[in-house]
Write an enzyme that holds these catalytic residues in place. Structure first.
Site, short mmCIF file in Angstrom:
data_model
loop_
_atom_site.label_atom_id
_atom_site.label_comp_id
_atom_site.label_asym_id
_atom_site.label_seq_id
_atom_site.Cartn_x
_atom_site.Cartn_y
_atom_site.Cartn_z
N LYS A 1 -28.97 -27.31 6.94
CA LYS A 1 -29.12 -25.80 6.75
C LYS A 1 -28.29 -25.25 5.47
CE LYS A 1 -27.79 -22.48 9.35
NZ LYS A 1 -27.25 -21.41 9.07
N ASN A 2 -26.82 -25.47 5.86
CA ASN A 2 -26.18 -24.71 4.94
C ASN A 2 -25.87 -25.68 3.51
OD1 ASN A 2 -25.71 -23.04 6.78
ND2 ASN A 2 -23.82 -23.81 7.80
N ARG B 1 -27.43 -13.48 6.02
CA ARG B 1 -26.53 -12.94 5.24
C ARG B 1 -26.56 -13.93 4.13
NH1 ARG B 1 -22.81 -11.11 6.28
NH2 ARG B 1 -21.59 -12.41 5.15
N ILE C 1 -11.29 -18.97 11.92
CA ILE C 1 -12.06 -18.62 10.96
C ILE C 1 -12.67 -17.19 10.99
CG2 ILE C 1 -14.04 -19.01 9.25
CD1 ILE C 1 -11.79 -21.12 9.11
N ARG D 1 -17.75 -10.14 7.90
CA ARG D 1 -18.21 -11.29 7.18
C ARG D 1 -18.36 -10.58 5.69
NH1 ARG D 1 -21.85 -15.05 9.75
NH2 ARG D 1 -21.68 -16.10 7.86
N PRO D 2 -17.18 -10.03 5.21
CA PRO D 2 -17.37 -9.27 3.84
C PRO D 2 -17.59 -10.33 2.67
CG PRO D 2 -14.91 -9.60 4.69
CD PRO D 2 -15.98 -10.08 5.65
N VAL D 3 -17.90 -9.65 1.60
CA VAL D 3 -18.09 -10.44 0.43
C VAL D 3 -17.32 -10.21 -0.70
CG1 VAL D 3 -20.51 -11.43 0.98
CG2 VAL D 3 -20.25 -9.08 -0.01
N ASP D 4 -16.01 -9.67 -0.46
CA ASP D 4 -15.38 -9.01 -1.56
C ASP D 4 -14.91 -10.29 -2.47
OD1 ASP D 4 -13.93 -9.80 1.12
OD2 ASP D 4 -11.98 -9.94 -0.26
N GLN D 5 -14.77 -11.57 -1.93
CA GLN D 5 -14.32 -12.68 -2.89
C GLN D 5 -15.40 -12.72 -3.77
OE1 GLN D 5 -10.74 -13.75 -2.57
NE2 GLN D 5 -10.99 -11.99 -1.33
N ARG E 1 -33.45 -20.16 13.85
CA ARG E 1 -32.68 -19.98 12.38
C ARG E 1 -32.03 -21.14 12.12
NH1 ARG E 1 -29.16 -14.85 11.66
NH2 ARG E 1 -29.06 -15.96 9.50
N ASP F 1 -18.23 -23.90 13.19
CA ASP F 1 -19.66 -24.01 13.65
C ASP F 1 -19.86 -25.05 14.91
OD1 ASP F 1 -21.38 -23.69 10.46
OD2 ASP F 1 -20.26 -22.26 11.71
N CYS G 1 -22.26 -9.23 11.16
CA CYS G 1 -23.16 -10.16 12.34
C CYS G 1 -22.22 -10.23 13.76
CB CYS G 1 -23.53 -11.50 11.65
SG CYS G 1 -22.24 -12.58 11.71
C1 EPZ Z 1 -20.58 -20.33 5.91
O1 EPZ Z 1 -20.41 -18.89 6.10
C2 EPZ Z 1 -21.48 -20.88 6.81
N1 EPZ Z 1 -22.88 -20.39 6.44
C3 EPZ Z 1 -21.12 -20.52 8.25
O2 EPZ Z 1 -22.06 -21.14 8.99
C4 EPZ Z 1 -19.90 -21.22 8.58
O3 EPZ Z 1 -19.45 -20.93 9.92
C5 EPZ Z 1 -18.72 -20.65 7.67
O4 EPZ Z 1 -19.27 -20.97 6.22
C6 EPZ Z 1 -17.28 -21.28 7.82
O5 EPZ Z 1 -17.55 -22.64 7.54
C7 EPZ Z 1 -23.47 -21.06 5.40
O6 EPZ Z 1 -23.01 -21.85 4.73
C8 EPZ Z 1 -24.83 -20.32 4.90
P1 EPZ Z 1 -16.85 -18.08 4.58
P2 EPZ Z 1 -19.70 -18.04 5.07
O7 EPZ Z 1 -17.12 -17.36 3.46
O8 EPZ Z 1 -19.71 -18.62 3.68
C9 EPZ Z 1 -13.89 -14.51 5.25
C10 EPZ Z 1 -23.73 -21.32 10.95
O9 EPZ Z 1 -23.72 -21.05 11.91
N2 EPZ Z 1 -14.35 -13.87 3.97
O10 EPZ Z 1 -16.31 -19.43 4.47
O11 EPZ Z 1 -20.19 -16.60 5.16
C11 EPZ Z 1 -14.88 -14.54 6.26
O12 EPZ Z 1 -15.08 -13.02 6.88
C12 EPZ Z 1 -22.91 -20.26 9.94
O13 EPZ Z 1 -24.52 -22.17 10.34
C13 EPZ Z 1 -13.85 -12.77 3.33
O14 EPZ Z 1 -12.95 -12.03 4.01
O15 EPZ Z 1 -18.26 -18.19 5.53
C14 EPZ Z 1 -14.44 -15.35 7.35
O16 EPZ Z 1 -13.54 -15.03 8.22
C15 EPZ Z 1 -22.32 -19.29 10.86
N3 EPZ Z 1 -14.32 -12.39 2.16
C16 EPZ Z 1 -13.81 -16.41 6.35
O17 EPZ Z 1 -13.37 -15.84 5.20
C17 EPZ Z 1 -15.12 -13.00 1.71
O18 EPZ Z 1 -15.67 -12.59 0.36
C18 EPZ Z 1 -14.61 -17.67 6.17
O19 EPZ Z 1 -16.05 -17.14 5.59
C19 EPZ Z 1 -15.86 -14.20 2.24
C20 EPZ Z 1 -15.23 -14.53 3.39
#
Ligand code: EPZ
Length: 416
Positions: free
Chosen positions: A22-23, A92, A326, A121-125, A396, A304, A116
């Protein structure tokens, strides 16, 4: 609303096939936005999130023909670079269209994904990196408004390892002017699978799978054919399901290459694991030993798989400490597991799990995708019947889960 009814039953035995990841499939579907030529994908998993992403891409003008696990996407005519709140609020990962739309169309309007169950789950980066590449970005009325006549290559170092952040920036950089260097990049195998797909489309990328990825922008990407990698989290989930039942299963169409941390922990728990070229066999002891773990970015133990491992620790021999590093709220499954009789204490980002002899079936509620999986794993051995509510979370991320579990001998059925 569908529910899943599980009866504690025999040990799981037999063989099933693992679906595409999926990912990996989610960002790879978005890569179709980068080229006017068709992208032909195989081994695409049939999941609700995948269907949602395809609806979102169709909204933008991508022509999509799907035949089972084969999906062809044609991004020739992008008429509407918008990802609406209606689409994004249910998934998301829709944020993954932002980078490609900016790179290909020079503009994008993408709803901010809400938080969620597992965290803010911010997207600031994602935004910071695109701004470094010259995008003008404002956030108004819950939408990200982004514009860039042509993105420029930049050196970007993300504040933390972010999987979709790395993927968004890598896709945007493919069509930027000059070289982009992403430091502190995510090393997850799904990032590598996306990079392999982009390279087959003509992108110039090196370093995927390491924490420094270099992308030389090109003027245009062409069509390609790509097979999505197997789902390592689905694989790990079924390994845990077999392990908790003392089972003996063989998982086909998958690879152990990306699951070292999980396989190590299953072996520590007492399982005997045989690795084949495209299959994994697990034989479990009558009772597992408790195993502590700490989640962290790849190649460490994946967040995960945390909920699934907590489930097997609930009935293992001994005490285990599970540390989630995480996400700030990824223990939603704890209260539900305790309804089944588990003995778990939460102390900050640690969960202390004391193995009990047996769990008792009950009605429980799924709260997020992987929490749902942990309730199924526990329900396989909980005495009597376990009814799991809100299993739309499951659909999902797990293709035909009750069918695959039944193939392994589980007593499970979907009830409305
Ligand atoms: C991906 O989510 C996966 N989803 C998640 O899988 C997985 O748990 C996660 O990576 C960690 O491995 C997909 O690939 C579609 P991150 P993602 O950005 O990219 C913080 C599942 O069950 N962060 O690596 O959203 C964030 O809050 C899902 O299949 C910021 O602060 O995760 C988290 O604490 C759940 N700002 C950490 O970083 C940002 O701009 C890692 O998040 C981005 C992230």
């Amino acid at each position: 609303m569908d529910k899943l009814l599980l009866k504690s039953g025999p040990r799981l035995t037999g063989e099933i096939a693992i679906s595409g990841a999926k990912n990996a499939a989610l960002p790879i579907l978005c890569a179709a936005l980068l080229s006017p030529e068709p992208l032909r994908l195989t081994n695409v998993p049939r999941l609700n999130d995948i269907a949602t992403m395809q609806r979102l891409l169709r909204d933008m003008g991508v022509a999509i023909a799907a035949d089972g696990a084969d999906v062809t996407l044609d991004g020739n005519d992008l008429s509407n670079p918008v990802a609406s709140y209606e689409r994004v609020k249910t998934m998301r990962a829709a944020i993954l269209v932002l980078g490609p739309l900016l790179a290909r169309c020079g503009e994008a309007r993408v709803s901010l994904p809400g938080g969620c169950a597992i965290g803010a789950r911010p997207v600031d980066q994602h935004i910071k990196g695109l701004q470094a590449m010259g995008a003008e970005i404002t956030v108004e009325q819950g939408y990200i408004h982004a514009k860039a006549s042509r993105l420029k290559g930049a050196r970007i170092c993300t504040d933390m390892v972010t999987v979709t952040g790395t993927e968004n920036l890598m896709m945007a950089a493919c069509l930027a002017d000059g070289e982009t260097i992403i430091e502190n990049a995510a090393r997850e195998p799904e990032v590598v699978d996306l990079a392999n797909c982009l390279v087959s489309m003509g992108a110039r990328i090196s370093g995927a799978g390491t924490d420094v990825i270099r992308i030389h922008g090109v003027a245009r990407l062409h069509g390609a054919t790509h097979s999505v990698m197997p789902d390592r989290i689905e694989t790990g989930t079924y390994l845990c399901a077999a392990a908790i039942t003392g089972g003996d299963v063989r998982l086909r169409k998958t690879s152990a290459a990306y699951l070292d941390a999980v396989i190590d922990k299953l072996m520590d728990a007492g399982c005997d694991i045989t690795i084949e070229r495209d299959a994994i066999r697990l034989k479990a002891p009558p009772r597992l030993k408790a195993v502590s773990l700490r989640t962290a970015p790849y190649p460490a133990f994946p967040t995960d798989m945390q909920a699934q491992f907590m489930a097997i620790n609930c009935v293992a021999e001994g005490v285990a400490t599970i540390r989630e590093t995480i996400f700030e709220n990824r223990f939603m499954h704890v209260n539900e597991l305790m309804r089944l009789g588990a003995n778990i204490q939460i102390e900050g980002s640690n969960a202390i799990v004391r193995g009990v002899e047996r769990l008792e079936g009950a009605t429980v509620m799924a709260t997020d995708l992987r929490a749902s999986a942990s309730l199924i794993i526990a329900g396989l051995v909980a005495e009597g019947e376990t009814l799991i509510d809100r299993i739309y979370h499951l659909d999902r991320g797990y293709e035909r889960i009750e069918e695959k579990l039944a193939q392994l001998g589980a007593e499970v059925r979907r009830v409305s």
